[in-house]
Write a protein that holds these residues in place. Structure first.
Motif, PDB file in Angstrom:
ATOM      1  N   THR A  73      13.221 -42.889 -42.850  1.00 20.81           N
ATOM      2  CA  THR A  73      11.952 -42.212 -42.554  1.00 20.81           C
ATOM      3  C   THR A  73      11.597 -42.365 -41.076  1.00 20.81           C
ATOM      4  O   THR A  73      11.228 -41.395 -40.414  1.00 20.81           O
ATOM      5  CB  THR A  73      10.822 -42.788 -43.440  1.00 20.81           C
ATOM      6  OG1 THR A  73      11.188 -42.613 -44.806  1.00 20.81           O
ATOM      7  CG2 THR A  73       9.491 -42.121 -43.164  1.00 20.81           C
ATOM      8  N   MET A  79      15.227 -46.720 -47.014  1.00 20.60           N
ATOM      9  CA  MET A  79      14.443 -45.480 -47.014  1.00 20.60           C
ATOM     10  C   MET A  79      13.420 -45.507 -45.871  1.00 20.60           C
ATOM     11  O   MET A  79      13.200 -44.497 -45.210  1.00 20.60           O
ATOM     12  CB  MET A  79      13.746 -45.288 -48.369  1.00 20.60           C
ATOM     13  CG  MET A  79      13.053 -43.964 -48.536  1.00 20.60           C
ATOM     14  SD  MET A  79      13.977 -42.473 -48.117  1.00 20.60           S
ATOM     15  CE  MET A  79      15.275 -42.481 -49.304  1.00 20.60           C
ATOM     16  N   THR A  94      10.845 -43.281 -57.388  1.00 24.62           N
ATOM     17  CA  THR A  94      12.059 -43.151 -58.206  1.00 24.62           C
ATOM     18  C   THR A  94      12.759 -44.502 -58.320  1.00 24.62           C
ATOM     19  O   THR A  94      13.191 -44.899 -59.412  1.00 24.62           O
ATOM     20  CB  THR A  94      13.019 -42.109 -57.581  1.00 24.62           C
ATOM     21  OG1 THR A  94      12.337 -40.861 -57.493  1.00 24.62           O
ATOM     22  CG2 THR A  94      14.273 -41.950 -58.420  1.00 24.62           C
ATOM     23  N   TYR A 109      17.331 -37.358 -50.778  1.00 25.85           N
ATOM     24  CA  TYR A 109      16.097 -37.482 -49.988  1.00 25.85           C
ATOM     25  C   TYR A 109      16.377 -37.185 -48.517  1.00 25.85           C
ATOM     26  O   TYR A 109      15.571 -36.553 -47.832  1.00 25.85           O
ATOM     27  CB  TYR A 109      15.479 -38.873 -50.174  1.00 25.85           C
ATOM     28  CG  TYR A 109      15.164 -39.138 -51.631  1.00 25.85           C
ATOM     29  CD1 TYR A 109      14.123 -38.460 -52.268  1.00 25.85           C
ATOM     30  CD2 TYR A 109      15.927 -40.013 -52.385  1.00 25.85           C
ATOM     31  CE1 TYR A 109      13.848 -38.659 -53.605  1.00 25.85           C
ATOM     32  CE2 TYR A 109      15.658 -40.226 -53.741  1.00 25.85           C
ATOM     33  CZ  TYR A 109      14.617 -39.540 -54.329  1.00 25.85           C
ATOM     34  OH  TYR A 109      14.350 -39.735 -55.658  1.00 25.85           O
ATOM     35  N   ASP A 110      17.536 -37.620 -48.039  1.00 27.68           N
ATOM     36  CA  ASP A 110      17.914 -37.330 -46.662  1.00 27.68           C
ATOM     37  C   ASP A 110      18.080 -35.821 -46.473  1.00 27.68           C
ATOM     38  O   ASP A 110      17.674 -35.263 -45.452  1.00 27.68           O
ATOM     39  CB  ASP A 110      19.213 -38.067 -46.301  1.00 27.68           C
ATOM     40  CG  ASP A 110      19.566 -37.904 -44.831  1.00 27.68           C
ATOM     41  OD1 ASP A 110      18.645 -37.941 -43.995  1.00 27.68           O
ATOM     42  OD2 ASP A 110      20.763 -37.732 -44.519  1.00 27.68           O
ATOM     43  N   LYS A 169      16.495 -33.486 -48.133  1.00 30.27           N
ATOM     44  CA  LYS A 169      15.143 -32.909 -48.098  1.00 30.27           C
ATOM     45  C   LYS A 169      14.515 -33.122 -46.722  1.00 30.27           C
ATOM     46  O   LYS A 169      13.843 -32.231 -46.191  1.00 30.27           O
ATOM     47  CB  LYS A 169      14.256 -33.558 -49.169  1.00 30.27           C
ATOM     48  CG  LYS A 169      14.550 -33.094 -50.581  1.00 30.27           C
ATOM     49  CD  LYS A 169      13.610 -33.764 -51.564  1.00 30.27           C
ATOM     50  CE  LYS A 169      13.938 -33.393 -52.989  1.00 30.27           C
ATOM     51  NZ  LYS A 169      13.106 -34.105 -53.953  1.00 30.27           N
ATOM     52  N   MET A 170      14.717 -34.314 -46.152  1.00 34.47           N
ATOM     53  CA  MET A 170      14.168 -34.606 -44.823  1.00 34.47           C
ATOM     54  C   MET A 170      14.801 -33.691 -43.770  1.00 34.47           C
ATOM     55  O   MET A 170      14.116 -33.197 -42.877  1.00 34.47           O
ATOM     56  CB  MET A 170      14.388 -36.072 -44.461  1.00 34.47           C
ATOM     57  CG  MET A 170      13.517 -37.027 -45.240  1.00 34.47           C
ATOM     58  SD  MET A 170      13.823 -38.734 -44.729  1.00 34.47           S
ATOM     59  CE  MET A 170      12.702 -39.613 -45.819  1.00 34.47           C
ATOM     60  N   ASP A 222       8.184 -40.372 -52.722  1.00 27.75           N
ATOM     61  CA  ASP A 222       8.876 -39.933 -53.945  1.00 27.75           C
ATOM     62  C   ASP A 222      10.110 -40.784 -54.208  1.00 27.75           C
ATOM     63  O   ASP A 222      10.384 -41.162 -55.355  1.00 27.75           O
ATOM     64  CB  ASP A 222       9.281 -38.462 -53.837  1.00 27.75           C
ATOM     65  CG  ASP A 222       8.084 -37.518 -53.791  1.00 27.75           C
ATOM     66  OD1 ASP A 222       6.960 -37.967 -54.115  1.00 27.75           O
ATOM     67  OD2 ASP A 222       8.277 -36.343 -53.441  1.00 27.75           O
ATOM     68  N   ALA A 223      10.864 -41.063 -53.150  1.00 30.44           N
ATOM     69  CA  ALA A 223      12.082 -41.873 -53.295  1.00 30.44           C
ATOM     70  C   ALA A 223      11.737 -43.267 -53.807  1.00 30.44           C
ATOM     71  O   ALA A 223      12.361 -43.775 -54.750  1.00 30.44           O
ATOM     72  CB  ALA A 223      12.823 -41.957 -51.963  1.00 30.44           C
ATOM     73  N   ILE A 256       8.323 -37.507 -48.880  1.00 26.73           N
ATOM     74  CA  ILE A 256       9.671 -37.624 -49.443  1.00 26.73           C
ATOM     75  C   ILE A 256      10.006 -39.109 -49.646  1.00 26.73           C
ATOM     76  O   ILE A 256      10.552 -39.495 -50.677  1.00 26.73           O
ATOM     77  CB  ILE A 256      10.711 -36.922 -48.533  1.00 26.73           C
ATOM     78  CG1 ILE A 256      10.463 -35.409 -48.536  1.00 26.73           C
ATOM     79  CG2 ILE A 256      12.137 -37.248 -48.987  1.00 26.73           C
ATOM     80  CD1 ILE A 256      11.208 -34.640 -47.444  1.00 26.73           C
ATOM     81  N   ARG A 257       9.646 -39.931 -48.658  1.00 30.53           N
ATOM     82  CA  ARG A 257       9.871 -41.375 -48.789  1.00 30.53           C
ATOM     83  C   ARG A 257       9.122 -41.924 -50.005  1.00 30.53           C
ATOM     84  O   ARG A 257       9.677 -42.679 -50.805  1.00 30.53           O
ATOM     85  CB  ARG A 257       9.411 -42.121 -47.525  1.00 30.53           C
ATOM     86  CG  ARG A 257       9.537 -43.648 -47.684  1.00 30.53           C
ATOM     87  CD  ARG A 257       8.803 -44.434 -46.630  1.00 30.53           C
ATOM     88  NE  ARG A 257       7.393 -44.109 -46.629  1.00 30.53           N
ATOM     89  CZ  ARG A 257       6.588 -44.329 -45.613  1.00 30.53           C
ATOM     90  NH1 ARG A 257       7.033 -44.836 -44.496  1.00 30.53           N
ATOM     91  NH2 ARG A 257       5.317 -44.022 -45.699  1.00 30.53           N
ATOM     92  N   HIS A 306      20.364 -42.374 -51.487  1.00 34.74           N
ATOM     93  CA  HIS A 306      19.388 -41.778 -50.559  1.00 34.74           C
ATOM     94  C   HIS A 306      19.730 -40.340 -50.184  1.00 34.74           C
ATOM     95  O   HIS A 306      18.913 -39.647 -49.591  1.00 34.74           O
ATOM     96  CB  HIS A 306      19.304 -42.598 -49.267  1.00 34.74           C
ATOM     97  CG  HIS A 306      18.990 -44.045 -49.475  1.00 34.74           C
ATOM     98  ND1 HIS A 306      17.936 -44.485 -50.236  1.00 34.74           N
ATOM     99  CD2 HIS A 306      19.607 -45.163 -49.023  1.00 34.74           C
ATOM    100  CE1 HIS A 306      17.922 -45.810 -50.238  1.00 34.74           C
ATOM    101  NE2 HIS A 306      18.929 -46.234 -49.514  1.00 34.74           N
TER     102      HIS A 306
END
Length: 184
Positions: free
Chosen positions: A163, A159, A137, A8-9, A11-12, A133-134, A130-131, A5
């Motif tokens: 979020t 995730m 993936t 993604y974290d 990016k958040m 997209d994760a 973003i979530r 994660h």
């Protein structure tokens, strides 16, 4: 937090930093140099932020003084401020540009509060993207048999938790900014 994660974290976290800078640019009745961050001036053919071509000081709580290092761009700075959505008319004395921040009216406070809510909502949408997209993936990884069905469910739940935490953080920042706007 699971290593998977981490990107993604990050990016958040960047999204939250952008929101914080957006909130800083919303003026709360006090003179704050951050309101000039998004205003650029044409300096030798390239758009340049004002804080890179001038020193910005606050001689008192309701005034900003902008003193360019190169006096030839004084007019350009004045024009950039006038055409921005700042809503303040600059006073140019030939050496320094002064911005006098008026006391906020109740109506203007409400407008700014709406703007803060819009920034917050845009931030939450970015977090949810973003979530998404994760999760896509993770599903692709499951399809390639890189992870199991149980892993997929666990990653999706983690995730979702991440979020929700980030969205809550945005709500807290927005509430703090709104309280600041209404208290001035």
């Amino acid at each position: 937090m699971n290593e998977i994660h981490k990107p993604y974290d990050q990016k958040m976290q960047k999204t939250i930093e952008v929101i914080m800078s957006d909130f800083a640019a919303v003026r709360a009745g006090r003179a704050n140099a951050a309101v000039l961050d998004k205003i650029t001036v044409d300096y030798y053919g390239s758009p340049t932020p004002i804080n890179q071509v001038a020193s910005i000081s606050s001689p008192d709580p309701r005034t900003l003084a902008i003193q360019p290092w190169d006096s030839s761009i004084l007019r350009a700075i004045e024009k950039a401020i006038q055409t921005s959505d700042l809503g303040i008319n600059p006073q140019n004395d030939g050496r320094v540009i002064r911005l006098a921040f008026p006391q906020l009216t109740e109506e203007r406070r409400r407008e700014l509060t709406k703007q803060v809510r819009k920034y917050a909502e845009n931030g939450k949408v970015a977090i949810r993207n973003i979530r998404r997209d994760a999760v896509e993936t993770y599903k692709a990884m499951k399809k390639k048999a890189e992870i199991t069905e149980d892993d997929l469910k666990e990653y999706e739940k983690e995730m979702q938790d991440l979020t929700e935490r980030r969205c809550k953080q945005i709500d807290e920042l927005a509430a703090k900014k709104e309280a600041e706007l209404m208290a001035v």
